[in-house]
Design a protein around this motif. Structure first.
Motif, PDB file in Angstrom:
ATOM      1  N   ALA A   1      35.971  97.219  64.992  1.00 43.31           N
ATOM      2  CA  ALA A   1      37.026  96.331  64.483  1.00 43.31           C
ATOM      3  C   ALA A   1      37.516  96.859  63.136  1.00 43.31           C
ATOM      4  O   ALA A   1      36.730  97.359  62.340  1.00 43.31           O
ATOM      5  CB  ALA A   1      36.503  94.910  64.334  1.00 43.31           C
TER       6      ALA A   1
ATOM      7  N   TRP B   1      50.886  99.623  79.552  1.00 49.57           N
ATOM      8  CA  TRP B   1      50.863 100.084  78.165  1.00 49.57           C
ATOM      9  C   TRP B   1      52.056 100.995  77.897  1.00 49.57           C
ATOM     10  O   TRP B   1      52.762 100.852  76.900  1.00 49.57           O
ATOM     11  CB  TRP B   1      49.551 100.815  77.895  1.00 49.57           C
TER      12      TRP B   1
ATOM     13  N   ARG C   1      40.559  91.724  73.135  1.00 50.76           N
ATOM     14  CA  ARG C   1      41.021  91.215  74.437  1.00 50.76           C
ATOM     15  C   ARG C   1      40.368  91.954  75.595  1.00 50.76           C
ATOM     16  O   ARG C   1      40.004  91.364  76.601  1.00 50.76           O
ATOM     17  CB  ARG C   1      42.548  91.339  74.523  1.00 50.76           C
ATOM     18  N   ARG C   2      40.199  93.225  75.474  1.00 51.66           N
ATOM     19  CA  ARG C   2      39.606  94.008  76.562  1.00 51.66           C
ATOM     20  C   ARG C   2      38.081  93.909  76.576  1.00 51.66           C
ATOM     21  O   ARG C   2      37.468  93.944  77.633  1.00 51.66           O
ATOM     22  CB  ARG C   2      40.015  95.470  76.427  1.00 51.66           C
ATOM     23  N   GLU C   3      37.497  93.808  75.407  1.00 53.80           N
ATOM     24  CA  GLU C   3      36.042  93.872  75.309  1.00 53.80           C
ATOM     25  C   GLU C   3      35.353  92.524  75.514  1.00 53.80           C
ATOM     26  O   GLU C   3      34.204  92.484  75.968  1.00 53.80           O
ATOM     27  CB  GLU C   3      35.659  94.465  73.954  1.00 53.80           C
TER      28      GLU C   3
ATOM     29  N   HIS D   1      37.491  96.886  68.256  1.00 54.78           N
ATOM     30  CA  HIS D   1      38.920  96.896  67.953  1.00 54.78           C
ATOM     31  C   HIS D   1      39.748  96.184  69.026  1.00 54.78           C
ATOM     32  O   HIS D   1      40.715  95.502  68.716  1.00 54.78           O
ATOM     33  CB  HIS D   1      39.412  98.338  67.780  1.00 54.78           C
ATOM     34  N   SER D   2      39.391  96.327  70.266  1.00 55.38           N
ATOM     35  CA  SER D   2      40.184  95.762  71.359  1.00 55.38           C
ATOM     36  C   SER D   2      39.513  94.490  71.881  1.00 55.38           C
ATOM     37  O   SER D   2      38.938  94.472  72.968  1.00 55.38           O
ATOM     38  CB  SER D   2      40.350  96.794  72.471  1.00 55.38           C
TER      39      SER D   2
ATOM     40  N   GLU E   1      45.557  99.620  83.051  1.00 57.80           N
ATOM     41  CA  GLU E   1      46.371  99.239  81.894  1.00 57.80           C
ATOM     42  C   GLU E   1      47.317 100.335  81.423  1.00 57.80           C
ATOM     43  O   GLU E   1      48.194 100.075  80.602  1.00 57.80           O
ATOM     44  CB  GLU E   1      45.458  98.825  80.745  1.00 57.80           C
TER      45      GLU E   1
ATOM     46  N   TYR F   1      38.078  85.805  73.921  1.00 62.72           N
ATOM     47  CA  TYR F   1      39.437  85.963  73.392  1.00 62.72           C
ATOM     48  C   TYR F   1      40.326  84.814  73.872  1.00 62.72           C
ATOM     49  O   TYR F   1      40.993  84.158  73.077  1.00 62.72           O
ATOM     50  CB  TYR F   1      40.000  87.317  73.832  1.00 62.72           C
TER      51      TYR F   1
ATOM     52  N   ALA G   1      32.752  92.186  70.138  1.00 67.92           N
ATOM     53  CA  ALA G   1      33.976  92.951  70.381  1.00 67.92           C
ATOM     54  C   ALA G   1      34.223  93.884  69.212  1.00 67.92           C
ATOM     55  O   ALA G   1      33.838  93.596  68.084  1.00 67.92           O
ATOM     56  CB  ALA G   1      35.173  92.016  70.554  1.00 67.92           C
TER      57      ALA G   1
END
Length: 102
Positions: A51, A7, A81-83, A78-79, A3, A88, A76
């Protein structure tokens, strides 16, 4: 690792003028939320996992604008989508289906 390049590319595409919004005036974010004209999805994770939007804050955002929907993705931080990618995607698809039909 996969990523980092995308990014970086995304960061290079952001206008430096975007920071003008951050420093413009002293308006609190709560003054902007009611003016969002389109269906909006706020996806949250677990505060204890990193989060930054608490359940209370999510409720406050949603109370300011009926077009804001909140989806909490357990497990999950903060991330989201990734976690918790599958959860998601499911939340986004559900939101789009509810907002725009099948």
């Amino acid at each position: 690792d996969a990523e980092f390049a995308p990014w970086l590319e995304a960061k290079l595409q952001v206008s430096p003028r975007a920071l003008d919004y951050v420093s413009a005036g002293n308006d609190h974010w709560t003054s902007y939320v009611p003016r969002i004209p389109c269906p909006t999805l706020l996806i949250t994770g677990d505060v204890e996992l990193g989060a930054i939007v608490s359940p209370q804050l999510a409720r406050e955002v949603a109370s300011l604008n009926p077009r804001v929907a909140v989806a909490h993705v357990a497990g999950a931080g903060h991330s989201v989508r990734r976690e918790q990618f599958a959860a998601y995607v499911a939340a986004v698809r559900d939101f789009l289906r509810r907002s725009y039909g099948s």
